[in-house]
Scaffold this active site. Structure first.
Site, short mmCIF file in Angstrom:
data_model
loop_
_atom_site.label_atom_id
_atom_site.label_comp_id
_atom_site.label_asym_id
_atom_site.label_seq_id
_atom_site.Cartn_x
_atom_site.Cartn_y
_atom_site.Cartn_z
N HIS A 45 -43.42 31.53 -32.74
CA HIS A 45 -43.99 32.32 -34.58
C HIS A 45 -44.88 32.33 -34.90
CE1 HIS A 45 -45.12 28.54 -37.40
NE2 HIS A 45 -45.71 28.79 -36.91
N GLU A 46 -46.29 32.23 -33.68
CA GLU A 46 -47.31 32.73 -34.20
C GLU A 46 -47.78 34.39 -33.94
OE1 GLU A 46 -50.07 31.21 -34.80
OE2 GLU A 46 -48.90 28.93 -34.45
N HIS B 84 -46.70 35.49 -37.59
CA HIS B 84 -47.88 35.43 -38.51
C HIS B 84 -48.13 36.99 -37.92
CE1 HIS B 84 -48.04 31.52 -40.45
NE2 HIS B 84 -48.29 30.33 -38.90
N GLU C 202 -46.43 28.80 -43.34
CA GLU C 202 -46.01 28.11 -41.75
C GLU C 202 -44.40 28.73 -42.04
OE1 GLU C 202 -47.09 26.97 -39.72
OE2 GLU C 202 -48.81 28.28 -40.80
#
Length: 285
Positions: free
Chosen positions: A131-132, A135, A201
């Protein structure tokens, strides 16, 4: 789906709002000063956002010698995502959370708390770090930092309305305008910041599911983090609340206005989308 054009417009709006507040408080001269400050803050944030945030939360760099599994996981996921290896940090903090920062994929950093490393399984942690890295891949880590900087600056500037009554076009004092600026400007900035962060998100969840190949793991991690984060304060974020939007889960109390203007989407909605992606291979809009 995350829309870069929409985010760019929102960033322009929050910058324009800062300039507008400067104009209301200081007339033509205030407008010019606010414009120069906005340019300066955006420039400073571009080059120093990662250092600022990492220092605020007390993050320390790690490598393969002291956190081998964590470091190797980030390296493997970075290769899978086609990204340069980011700098890897650890935060000595019981509250489970993680975030990414940096101005671009070549100058990125990912950080996780010792709390999140202790409560998640290896599979769940992979989902979080994917997930990070999503980003990072979508280049939205810089946008969140600049948005936080500008939102904080608008709130600070609006506080001046308590001491300096705005002037109208004829130079007369206008206390009503001061009161409106004092309350409405920070509110508008928070709404814009919230919109930017929530869109980010959802897109990072989708990208994390793709990078890890296991969206269900991220869904399980989100549920587990939410259960823990409510009862464990994250002291550094309490002191620097603007950084909360960068975390995978909002570490601030959800009570009152903080809940109304939460920078993160509802966790159950995030989980629902990820589980649907796990079943169908498609992340729902």
């Amino acid at each position: 789906m995350f829309n870069l054009a929409k985010t760019a417009i929102l960033m322009a709006v929050i910058t324009a709002l800062f300039i507008f507040v400067g104009g209301v408080l200081g007339g033509g001269q205030g407008l010019i000063i606010a414009f120069l400050l906005a340019v300066g803050m955006n420039f400073f944030s571009y080059w120093n956002s990662d250092k600022m945030v990492l220092r605020m939360v007390g993050a320390n760099p790690v490598d393969e010698s002291n956190y081998p599994k964590y470091y190797q996981m980030v390296r493997e996921l970075s290769q899978k995502a086609g990204l340069p290896m980011p700098k890897v940090y650890i935060i000595e903090e019981d509250a489970p959370n993680a975030f990414a920062t940096g101005r671009n994929p070549e100058n990125a950093a990912v950080a996780a708390t010792t709390g999140i490393l202790s409560i998640l399984t290896e599979r769940e942690l992979r989902g979080v770090m994917a997930h990070e890295l999503s980003h990072v891949k979508h280049r939205d880590i810089l946008i969140s930092t600049i948005a936080a900087t500008m939102a904080g600056a608008i709130s600070s500037l609006a506080n001046f309305a308590m001491f300096f009554s705005p002037k109208d076009s004829e130079g007369r004092s206008n206390p009503i305008a001061g009161i409106l600026v004092m309350f409405l400007a920070p509110l508008a900035a928070s709404l814009i910041q919230m919109t930017i962060s929530r869109a980010r998100e959802y897109e990072a969840d989708r990208g994390g599911g793709e990078i890890s190949g296991d969206p269900e793991a991220l869904a399980m991690a989100l549920r587990k983090i939410e259960n823990y984060v409510k009862g464990i304060p994250f002291q550094a974020i309490e002191e620097h609340p603007a950084v909360a939007q960068m975390m995978i889960m909002n570490p601030l109390s959800a009570g009152g206005l903080r809940g109304l203007f939460s920078t993160h989407p509802d966790t159950e909605e995030r989980v629902r989308k990820l589980l649907q992606m796990s079943k169908t291979g498609i992340y729902p809009n």
